[in-house]
Design a protein around this motif. Sequence first.
Motif, PDB file in Angstrom:
ATOM      1  N   UNK A  16      -8.339 -20.953 -13.887  1.00 18.43           N
ATOM      2  CA  UNK A  16      -9.649 -20.547 -14.380  1.00 18.43           C
ATOM      3  C   UNK A  16     -10.650 -20.464 -13.238  1.00 18.43           C
ATOM      4  N   UNK A  17     -10.577 -21.414 -12.305  1.00 16.37           N
ATOM      5  CA  UNK A  17     -11.491 -21.424 -11.159  1.00 16.37           C
ATOM      6  C   UNK A  17     -11.251 -20.216 -10.264  1.00 16.37           C
ATOM      7  N   UNK A  18      -9.986 -19.849 -10.073  1.00 16.89           N
ATOM      8  CA  UNK A  18      -9.681 -18.688  -9.245  1.00 16.89           C
ATOM      9  C   UNK A  18     -10.221 -17.411  -9.865  1.00 16.89           C
ATOM     10  N   UNK A  19     -10.037 -17.255 -11.168  1.00 19.35           N
ATOM     11  CA  UNK A  19     -10.570 -16.086 -11.863  1.00 19.35           C
ATOM     12  C   UNK A  19     -12.093 -16.059 -11.810  1.00 19.35           C
ATOM     13  N   UNK A  20     -12.710 -17.229 -11.989  1.00 18.60           N
ATOM     14  CA  UNK A  20     -14.173 -17.308 -11.966  1.00 18.60           C
ATOM     15  C   UNK A  20     -14.724 -16.992 -10.579  1.00 18.60           C
ATOM     16  N   UNK A  21     -14.074 -17.510  -9.539  1.00 16.62           N
ATOM     17  CA  UNK A  21     -14.533 -17.257  -8.173  1.00 16.62           C
ATOM     18  C   UNK A  21     -14.400 -15.785  -7.817  1.00 16.62           C
ATOM     19  N   UNK A  22     -13.281 -15.182  -8.209  1.00 22.48           N
ATOM     20  CA  UNK A  22     -13.073 -13.764  -7.925  1.00 22.48           C
ATOM     21  C   UNK A  22     -14.102 -12.902  -8.645  1.00 22.48           C
ATOM     22  N   UNK A  23     -14.353 -13.225  -9.912  1.00 22.77           N
ATOM     23  CA  UNK A  23     -15.321 -12.453 -10.685  1.00 22.77           C
ATOM     24  C   UNK A  23     -16.732 -12.665 -10.162  1.00 22.77           C
ATOM     25  N   UNK A  24     -17.067 -13.893  -9.799  1.00 24.25           N
ATOM     26  CA  UNK A  24     -18.406 -14.190  -9.291  1.00 24.25           C
ATOM     27  C   UNK A  24     -18.663 -13.478  -7.967  1.00 24.25           C
ATOM     28  N   UNK A  25     -17.634 -13.421  -7.108  1.00 27.37           N
ATOM     29  CA  UNK A  25     -17.820 -12.792  -5.802  1.00 27.37           C
ATOM     30  C   UNK A  25     -17.976 -11.277  -5.914  1.00 27.37           C
ATOM     31  N   UNK A  26     -17.352 -10.684  -6.929  1.00 29.63           N
ATOM     32  CA  UNK A  26     -17.444  -9.230  -7.088  1.00 29.63           C
ATOM     33  C   UNK A  26     -18.675  -8.797  -7.871  1.00 29.63           C
TER      34      UNK A  26
END
Length: 578
Positions: A134-144
């Motif tokens: 979940x953290x990986x998905x959130x970080x990727x989405x937040x950065x984009x």
Amino acid sequence: MAFSGALTLTDLNDFLTPSQACIKPVEQVNEPQEIIEPGAATTEIVIDSSGSYFEVSENGASTNPSSKGTGRKLQQAQISLNDCLACSGCITSAESVLITLQSHTEVLNFLDSNPPVSTPSHKIPVLSIAPQSLASLAASLSSSSGSPVSLRQILRRVRAFSTRILGFEHVYDTTFARHIALLEHTQEFFERKKGNGKFPMLASACPGWICYAEKAHSEMLPFIARTKSPQQVMGTLVKSWFGNRWGVQPDHIYHVSVMPCYDKKLEASRQDFYNDLYSTRDVDCVITTGELELMMRDKGWDLSQPVENEGIPDFDAEIPELLSHPGTSSGSYLHSLIDSITTSHTSPVDLTVKSIRTSDYEEFTLRARDTNEVLFKGAKCYGFRNLQNVVRKVGREAGVQVGRGAAGRLVGMRAKKRGGEDEKGYDYVEVMACPGGCVNGGGQLKPIAQAVEQKEDEEGFTRNWQESGVQMPVPAEDNAMQGAKWGNKEWTKEVERVYWHDLPTPPPSPRPHDQEPETPLDRLAAQVKIDLCHPTDGSLHENWASIMDEGAETRRRELFRTQYRAVESEVVGLAVKW
């Protein structure tokens, strides 16, 4: 599975033999020689009295113009640790087949072929997802997108995608299963303190570490905790506990887990986690974070779009969600033990932290404030390079001969005396194979420097990012993460930050072994134990650490603990083909 582009393995079998090529690119340093007779050998290998190898031409002249002797000394072939770990040679042929069957394609095929709910052969599809994913998905989405996204929002959106698009009936995160794993882990530690097991106790949640120990350092197996990982505890909850509540047998549930690590596929495939009675596994299929993201893109699901009530906690959920245990993002096993010892000690204690080399290798020492007595000494060890040092240290302190492997060979070492406080050996080590821990697992989403233009990975080999499931949009120009490299430490720190950000108030770590539960969370965990272990008098076992009757304790060990076995190499000198 995507392995290193530098290595090629053919004729996969149970362990590499010298005749099976494990090839990495080499540079041709000598100039091509003129061939007089086609097909004839122009050089030969000569071995001198010291055992060194020399390459000489047919007439005895050196093949290297700069050499002054009669031949060119050949250098030994070398494979670095990174090359070794990128190779699939430690995976047996049977395991490779099982891993092939565990993919997002397999999940989609099952969901498409699953009979309707009204039919007796219908299986209930259940998805569980790790908080690191979940953290990986959130970080990727937040950065984009440029705007922060919480783990709760990602969980709600993943649940909406899984139920509405894919057809899953239940979606959970694995943090409650981790809480039960921590309770059992703490219980096992205090059992070993009483003499029922060897010290130091080593963490057992990382399947990469378990695979490495079984195949390279079997002498370490008695020190590894028997407690199941959160993934496998979740498998027990889904197939046994939830199954009983839903009134279905384990083989009528199809359990898929989303994990940050490819090695979790190996873990789920272990025979210990197979139910012979119902012919089913605790976890039927494991997919990585990248595979889940790939499924979303293939189905046209936009994870950036919000869903209803995504920011509201679900107090009616069957199990608590998004529990955060203080310590590390890899499970907080070490810190849970420290908290239990601190809480149970009658006098104040002081905790000191010492970084050995980097933040991936730290020592934690707990001392009584009044007497300065060392009550507990543990370590956090992430990454195979640090892991080798821990294997040496544990073998030296325990008086165990460390076998061949990446840690080398130590013969005839005696246990160190633990007379002084500085000489006290470890009581516990939290071991993870990946540098940075589980948030940096091999199955996580990876940022790619200039994703549109870059066609090569960090090893210099051409990659198709879309097929690998790791392509992500280039962040905005003002984003600090733009141009981050694959496996970049800054990106790992970003995922770590997202992991801890905006989580609910952390519950207390598992209670000490001699205290009653004080939270609804611990009471629910105790109820799970009673429901699954069936003690003769359930009213007497209101906390996880209480000792039940012999039959119930046997069921407890079967449900929440596992075992390991050494895997001996079959490589022998007679198998060498020159």
